[in-house]
Design a protein around this motif. Sequence first.
Motif, short mmCIF file in Angstrom:
data_model
loop_
_atom_site.label_atom_id
_atom_site.label_comp_id
_atom_site.label_asym_id
_atom_site.label_seq_id
_atom_site.Cartn_x
_atom_site.Cartn_y
_atom_site.Cartn_z
N GLU A 38 0.88 -1.16 0.00
CA GLU A 38 0.00 0.00 0.00
C GLU A 38 0.91 1.21 0.00
OE1 GLU A 38 -3.37 2.20 2.78
OE2 GLU A 38 -3.29 0.01 2.71
N GLN A 58 -5.65 -1.41 -7.08
CA GLN A 58 -6.82 -0.54 -7.02
C GLN A 58 -6.45 0.76 -6.31
OE1 GLN A 58 -9.56 -3.28 -5.13
NE2 GLN A 58 -10.16 -4.18 -7.10
N THR A 59 -6.91 1.86 -6.87
CA THR A 59 -6.70 3.16 -6.25
C THR A 59 -7.71 3.32 -5.11
OG1 THR A 59 -5.92 4.09 -8.34
CG2 THR A 59 -6.68 5.64 -6.66
N GLN A 64 -4.98 8.56 -9.70
CA GLN A 64 -3.70 7.97 -10.07
C GLN A 64 -3.56 8.02 -11.59
OE1 GLN A 64 -3.11 4.17 -8.31
NE2 GLN A 64 -1.07 3.87 -9.16
N SER A 75 -6.64 6.14 -13.09
CA SER A 75 -7.26 5.16 -12.20
C SER A 75 -7.93 5.88 -11.05
CB SER A 75 -6.21 4.19 -11.66
OG SER A 75 -6.78 3.31 -10.70
N PRO A 77 -10.89 5.37 -7.61
CA PRO A 77 -11.48 4.35 -6.74
C PRO A 77 -12.68 3.69 -7.41
CG PRO A 77 -10.94 6.32 -5.48
CD PRO A 77 -10.72 6.67 -6.92
N TYR A 101 -2.99 3.86 -2.97
CA TYR A 101 -3.40 2.67 -3.71
C TYR A 101 -2.80 1.42 -3.08
CZ TYR A 101 1.30 2.46 -5.76
OH TYR A 101 2.66 2.36 -5.94
#
Length: 293
Positions: A38, A58-59, A64, A75, A77, A101
Amino acid sequence: MTSDNPSAGAGVIEPPGTKRRGDWIDVAEDAIPFERIEAFFAGRAYEPHRHDTYAVGQTLSGIQSFHYRGAERTSLPGGTMVLHPDEVHDGQAGGEHGFRYRMIYIEPAAVQRVLGGRPLPFIKDGISSDPRLFAAVHALLPATDARIETLEFEDGLFELAHALEAAAGGPAKVGGALNYRAAERARLYLHDLPDGTITLETLEAVSGRDRWGLSRDFRRLFGTSPYRYLVQRRLEAAKVNLRHGVPAAQAAVDAGFADQAHLSRHFKKAFGITPGRWLRMAEMPAGTEAEQA
């Protein structure tokens, strides 16, 4: 593993803690053999680089942004990032508040144990909104302080491999027969970090497959070339030593690099940052040599 429901409040997490200021990386301590992190970055994160693994993540918050296959990707969520092995990409914040992320780096060989020799699934844009894929990745990305058990991961890997294949449009058509057994023999040989100079002639003898056919099959099955696979294994060995406080010059030689400069050059090419910056962000012990790498 956490019991988060990925279909409820996808991408909504607890606010970032106050334990750090600036950019940081947390590395999970799991029983599984793959790195899981993370991280938070306020601005520029990584220079252009490439892995020989799938980088799946995954954001959690923020925007991102990264360049991938000739275009800028974003990217947010609720979506899933799938960066294919050996594809060049960078990383930076797409907004003023930075981005947070989670990511897991999975070797194609692990996906192959599920797919049984079919070509690797390819998510061409590096971003997917597929709900099955989101759920599969979400299950493999709990908080870094939540330990994933081996069998739990193997179940998750099975679902991830099939979700990737489905999101990519189903099993890929194979252009010519692939010799999975020969390529796997070569991969296992390289994985053990053999000493001395390694050539395609060496791998031909190890695998029983002609060198050019082997080189083609290796790329189709594992997503990278034999040489880059070997370099990445050396880098992973060096990272373990650096995390345990081994001076960078010694870590380089022990992993099979010519010297510290050789390690630093390949490290930045593979991960987009220097060994010293990586150690500082991860809050790991770093000797003077590693700090200057």
